[in-house]
Write a protein that holds these residues in place. Structure first.
Motif, PDB file in Angstrom:
ATOM      1  N   ARG A 134      20.943  17.326 -14.144  1.00 46.06           N
ATOM      2  CA  ARG A 134      22.238  17.868 -13.726  1.00 46.06           C
ATOM      3  C   ARG A 134      23.146  18.094 -14.931  1.00 46.06           C
ATOM      4  N   SER A 145      21.937  21.186 -16.838  1.00 45.71           N
ATOM      5  CA  SER A 145      21.649  22.365 -16.017  1.00 45.71           C
ATOM      6  C   SER A 145      21.781  23.630 -16.862  1.00 45.71           C
ATOM      7  N   SER A 198      22.719  26.411 -15.883  1.00 47.75           N
ATOM      8  CA  SER A 198      23.654  27.334 -15.240  1.00 47.75           C
ATOM      9  C   SER A 198      24.818  27.701 -16.156  1.00 47.75           C
ATOM     10  N   GLU A 202      27.809  27.693 -15.206  1.00 48.58           N
ATOM     11  CA  GLU A 202      28.861  26.720 -14.880  1.00 48.58           C
ATOM     12  C   GLU A 202      28.848  25.548 -15.862  1.00 48.58           C
ATOM     13  N   ARG A 255      26.671  25.491 -18.934  1.00 45.33           N
ATOM     14  CA  ARG A 255      26.461  25.958 -20.305  1.00 45.33           C
ATOM     15  C   ARG A 255      27.554  26.896 -20.806  1.00 45.33           C
ATOM     16  N   LYS A 292      14.537  26.330  -8.811  1.00 46.93           N
ATOM     17  CA  LYS A 292      15.962  26.085  -8.619  1.00 46.93           C
ATOM     18  C   LYS A 292      16.079  24.695  -8.026  1.00 46.93           C
ATOM     19  N   HIS A 337      25.716  21.659  -6.474  1.00 42.60           N
ATOM     20  CA  HIS A 337      25.294  22.509  -7.587  1.00 42.60           C
ATOM     21  C   HIS A 337      23.876  23.024  -7.330  1.00 42.60           C
ATOM     22  N   ASP A 338      23.711  24.334  -7.416  1.00 38.25           N
ATOM     23  CA  ASP A 338      22.366  24.897  -7.198  1.00 38.25           C
ATOM     24  C   ASP A 338      22.176  26.223  -7.939  1.00 38.25           C
ATOM     25  N   SER A 339      22.972  26.460  -8.972  1.00 34.33           N
ATOM     26  CA  SER A 339      22.921  27.774  -9.611  1.00 34.33           C
ATOM     27  C   SER A 339      22.087  27.825 -10.893  1.00 34.33           C
ATOM     28  N   GLY A 340      21.486  26.718 -11.296  1.00 34.39           N
ATOM     29  CA  GLY A 340      20.677  26.738 -12.512  1.00 34.39           C
ATOM     30  C   GLY A 340      19.214  26.996 -12.220  1.00 34.39           C
ATOM     31  N   TYR A 358      15.616  26.535 -13.703  1.00 40.28           N
ATOM     32  CA  TYR A 358      14.895  25.748 -14.701  1.00 40.28           C
ATOM     33  C   TYR A 358      13.538  26.405 -14.945  1.00 40.28           C
TER      34      TYR A 358
END
Length: 123
Positions: free
Chosen positions: A34, A37, A39, A41, A43, A73, A80-83, A85
């Motif tokens: 987490r 991530s 994302s 948001e 990075r 994902k 949070h679920d926008s990254g 990997y």
């Protein structure tokens, strides 16, 4: 990098176990995933725009969703679920776990933030 041969969600121990065909196996803590991530948001959109993640020591992962043949994902229980990997990024997180985590803890220390970090209050 080819896809992992195995991805196991270990909810009780709060670890994502990822095994690759070269034999490497990583146990990645949910909090670490987490905090790092990929994302925007977390990075940002360029160097120096990263957002330090706080209060994630109890975060859970509700789901691991495949994205094509190149990534997963992770759906965290904090919403949070926008990254995404990628396989390369998961391998990097495994290889560099000790260094990246030490860097995170050093950043907290530099800012005078105790670990485990307090959960930010919602505005």
């Amino acid at each position: 990098m080819p896809p992992p041969t195995s991805i196991k969600l270990r909810t009780r121990s709060r670890l994502l176990e990822v095994t690759f065909d070269d034999g490497t196996r990583f146990e990645l803590p949910f909090e670490y995933l987490r905090v790092y991530s990929p994302s925007a948001e977390v990075r940002g959109h360029g160097p120096g725009q990263e957002t330090l993640q706080l209060g994630k020591h109890d975060v859970g992962i509700k789901a691991v969703e495949p994205v094509g043949n190149y990534a997963v994902k992770l759906v965290f229980d904090d919403g949070h679920d926008s990254g995404l990997y990628s396989w390369n990024y998961l391998h990097e997180l495994g290889r560099e776990h000790a260094q990246k985590w030490a860097s995170y803890l050093a950043r907290l220390e530099d800012l005078g933030i105790p670990y485990p970090t307090p959960t930010p209050t919602k505005k």
